[in-house]
Design a protein around this motif. Sequence first.
Motif, PDB file in Angstrom:
ATOM      1  N   ILE A 144       0.810  -1.219   0.000  1.00 29.32           N
ATOM      2  CA  ILE A 144       0.000   0.000   0.000  1.00 29.32           C
ATOM      3  C   ILE A 144       0.843   1.269   0.000  1.00 29.32           C
ATOM      4  O   ILE A 144       0.558   2.220  -0.739  1.00 29.32           O
ATOM      5  N   ASN A 145       1.884   1.320   0.826  1.00 24.73           N
ATOM      6  CA  ASN A 145       2.641   2.563   0.990  1.00 24.73           C
ATOM      7  C   ASN A 145       3.208   3.087  -0.323  1.00 24.73           C
ATOM      8  O   ASN A 145       3.263   4.302  -0.551  1.00 24.73           O
ATOM      9  N   THR A 146       3.622   2.176  -1.198  1.00 31.58           N
ATOM     10  CA  THR A 146       4.147   2.594  -2.505  1.00 31.58           C
ATOM     11  C   THR A 146       3.080   3.329  -3.306  1.00 31.58           C
ATOM     12  O   THR A 146       3.350   4.362  -3.938  1.00 31.58           O
ATOM     13  N   GLN A 147       1.840   2.808  -3.263  1.00 32.69           N
ATOM     14  CA  GLN A 147       0.748   3.439  -3.995  1.00 32.69           C
ATOM     15  C   GLN A 147       0.377   4.797  -3.394  1.00 32.69           C
ATOM     16  O   GLN A 147       0.046   5.740  -4.126  1.00 32.69           O
ATOM     17  N   ILE A 148       0.449   4.905  -2.068  1.00 32.24           N
ATOM     18  CA  ILE A 148       0.113   6.170  -1.412  1.00 32.24           C
ATOM     19  C   ILE A 148       1.155   7.236  -1.750  1.00 32.24           C
ATOM     20  O   ILE A 148       0.815   8.396  -2.037  1.00 32.24           O
ATOM     21  N   ARG A 149       2.422   6.858  -1.727  1.00 31.74           N
ATOM     22  CA  ARG A 149       3.477   7.816  -2.093  1.00 31.74           C
ATOM     23  C   ARG A 149       3.312   8.267  -3.542  1.00 31.74           C
ATOM     24  O   ARG A 149       3.497   9.446  -3.863  1.00 31.74           O
ATOM     25  N   ARG A 150       2.937   7.329  -4.409  1.00 28.70           N
ATOM     26  CA  ARG A 150       2.720   7.682  -5.812  1.00 28.70           C
ATOM     27  C   ARG A 150       1.563   8.664  -5.946  1.00 28.70           C
ATOM     28  O   ARG A 150       1.649   9.644  -6.702  1.00 28.70           O
ATOM     29  N   ALA A 151       0.471   8.413  -5.216  1.00 33.70           N
ATOM     30  CA  ALA A 151      -0.690   9.303  -5.278  1.00 33.70           C
ATOM     31  C   ALA A 151      -0.327  10.713  -4.819  1.00 33.70           C
ATOM     32  O   ALA A 151      -0.756  11.711  -5.421  1.00 33.70           O
ATOM     33  N   LYS A 152       0.489  10.808  -3.772  1.00 33.36           N
ATOM     34  CA  LYS A 152       0.902  12.127  -3.282  1.00 33.36           C
ATOM     35  C   LYS A 152       1.807  12.829  -4.292  1.00 33.36           C
ATOM     36  O   LYS A 152       1.700  14.045  -4.497  1.00 33.36           O
ATOM     37  N   ARG A 153       2.704  12.062  -4.921  1.00 31.97           N
ATOM     38  CA  ARG A 153       3.567  12.655  -5.952  1.00 31.97           C
ATOM     39  C   ARG A 153       2.743  13.161  -7.133  1.00 31.97           C
ATOM     40  O   ARG A 153       3.106  14.145  -7.784  1.00 31.97           O
ATOM     41  N   GLU A 154       1.623  12.476  -7.390  1.00 31.51           N
ATOM     42  CA  GLU A 154       0.743  12.887  -8.488  1.00 31.51           C
ATOM     43  C   GLU A 154      -0.075  14.125  -8.137  1.00 31.51           C
ATOM     44  O   GLU A 154      -0.810  14.649  -8.970  1.00 31.51           O
ATOM     45  N   GLY A 155       0.030  14.578  -6.894  1.00 27.14           N
ATOM     46  CA  GLY A 155      -0.642  15.811  -6.499  1.00 27.14           C
ATOM     47  C   GLY A 155      -2.008  15.637  -5.868  1.00 27.14           C
ATOM     48  O   GLY A 155      -2.772  16.608  -5.752  1.00 27.14           O
ATOM     49  N   LEU A 156      -2.356  14.428  -5.433  1.00 27.99           N
ATOM     50  CA  LEU A 156      -3.664  14.206  -4.818  1.00 27.99           C
ATOM     51  C   LEU A 156      -3.682  14.723  -3.380  1.00 27.99           C
ATOM     52  O   LEU A 156      -2.721  14.567  -2.633  1.00 27.99           O
ATOM     53  N   GLU A 157      -4.803  15.326  -3.013  1.00 30.14           N
ATOM     54  CA  GLU A 157      -5.015  15.804  -1.651  1.00 30.14           C
ATOM     55  C   GLU A 157      -6.379  15.332  -1.160  1.00 30.14           C
ATOM     56  O   GLU A 157      -7.293  15.089  -1.957  1.00 30.14           O
ATOM     57  N   LEU A 158      -6.505  15.217   0.152  1.00 29.18           N
ATOM     58  CA  LEU A 158      -7.726  14.679   0.754  1.00 29.18           C
ATOM     59  C   LEU A 158      -8.693  15.798   1.118  1.00 29.18           C
ATOM     60  O   LEU A 158      -8.299  16.832   1.643  1.00 29.18           O
ATOM     61  N   LYS A 159      -9.978  15.561   0.830  1.00 27.90           N
ATOM     62  CA  LYS A 159     -11.047  16.475   1.235  1.00 27.90           C
ATOM     63  C   LYS A 159     -12.143  15.650   1.892  1.00 27.90           C
ATOM     64  O   LYS A 159     -12.564  14.628   1.354  1.00 27.90           O
ATOM     65  N   LYS A 160     -12.615  16.089   3.048  1.00 25.84           N
ATOM     66  CA  LYS A 160     -13.631  15.342   3.793  1.00 25.84           C
ATOM     67  C   LYS A 160     -14.889  16.181   3.969  1.00 25.84           C
ATOM     68  O   LYS A 160     -14.821  17.369   4.268  1.00 25.84           O
ATOM     69  N   ILE A 161     -16.041  15.534   3.787  1.00 25.84           N
ATOM     70  CA  ILE A 161     -17.338  16.182   3.985  1.00 25.84           C
ATOM     71  C   ILE A 161     -18.147  15.350   4.968  1.00 25.84           C
ATOM     72  O   ILE A 161     -18.220  14.123   4.851  1.00 25.84           O
ATOM     73  N   THR A 162     -18.762  16.003   5.941  1.00 30.91           N
ATOM     74  CA  THR A 162     -19.658  15.334   6.873  1.00 30.91           C
ATOM     75  C   THR A 162     -20.662  16.362   7.380  1.00 30.91           C
ATOM     76  O   THR A 162     -20.613  17.535   6.997  1.00 30.91           O
ATOM     77  N   GLY A 163     -21.595  15.936   8.216  1.00 36.43           N
ATOM     78  CA  GLY A 163     -22.584  16.872   8.743  1.00 36.43           C
ATOM     79  C   GLY A 163     -23.681  17.189   7.738  1.00 36.43           C
ATOM     80  O   GLY A 163     -23.835  16.529   6.714  1.00 36.43           O
ATOM     81  N   LYS A 164     -24.446  18.230   8.024  1.00 33.72           N
ATOM     82  CA  LYS A 164     -25.603  18.581   7.189  1.00 33.72           C
ATOM     83  C   LYS A 164     -25.175  19.431   5.999  1.00 33.72           C
ATOM     84  O   LYS A 164     -25.470  20.626   5.907  1.00 33.72           O
TER      85      LYS A 164
END
Length: 327
Positions: A144-164
């Motif tokens: 997994i870690n190899t894929q996560i590092r690749r995703a970050k190098r590709e410029g991906l960032e996390l966005k979270k939505i919850t609540g109303k």
Amino acid sequence: MNIKFHYKIEDFPVYENNLIFYQNIWLKILRESLGYKQLLFEFEKEGKSLYISGSIIDIGWFKIFYSNMPYGGFCGDYSFFEKAIHYFEKQLKEEKIDRIYITRNFLNEFPILSGFKREFAYHTVLFFDKEGLDAYKKACKYKINTQIRRAKREGLELKKITGKNNIDDYYKMYAATIRRKKGNLYWNKTFFKLIPEMLPDKYSIFYAMFGDEPTAGIMLIKSKDIVHYFIGASNDKYLLKRPNDFLLYHAIEESIKEGFKSFDFMLTDSNDKNLLWFKEKWGSKTFIFDKFYKDLCNPFKSNVFDCLYKLYSSRAAKRLLLCCKQK
């Protein structure tokens, strides 16, 4: 044996169960979004109770009782199970039900249903006990870690939505994903509207963002001890950036930090080995998920329904419908 039938959602008795899918609020969301008539059977004998709840899917000439999605089935005491089944079938015949569907998962191991046909899917769960966490850490180290590092190098960032919050954008991504895969659009726009209204603290959506554009997303539904990977969606032009690995890694890590006991990858079709491999690579375990069904009407009527459903679900029919809509 004392038997009670409940037709109104507010009449449903509250019984303890860790899964949100057995609770009244979930039944209400299903009823108001999908428009199905809700029905609950309560069997009581010598102070012990057995419950089964479900939806009546009425298409006019064919009626189906389906134990509630996604983990319907029986709850309670199974000591008088066979007698309860007898009365259950008798009552459904009086309701003019043509077919019964009842599902069984590893958390709800009621006895085999005699006289029912049986199909199965796979149910995959990552447990956060010592064995499960060790397997997860090993998977991260070697896969997994190899894929996560690749995703970050590709410029991906996390966005979270919850609540109303308004989650119409996620519905659009989900619908586009289903159309691309030539699948059936089961959850409608009303369902996505009701989730944040009725379960503001029991859901979250994670997006893998590339700049201002979401590359993929996952909707999580939270039970007392379990986080459920409920609905996934993606934009196929970004799949090489590994957004799905990126999202699941962060979803699992947050679930561990928040003290949940397991992460539920939910169901996989018995023929979809690639998806099953993807879910198992995180160190998770897979169980058999049973779907029992029985026809109460004459065989000819059931065969006609099955033929029409297969035609409706076929790719050729979907392409024809798409062409008609475009014209």
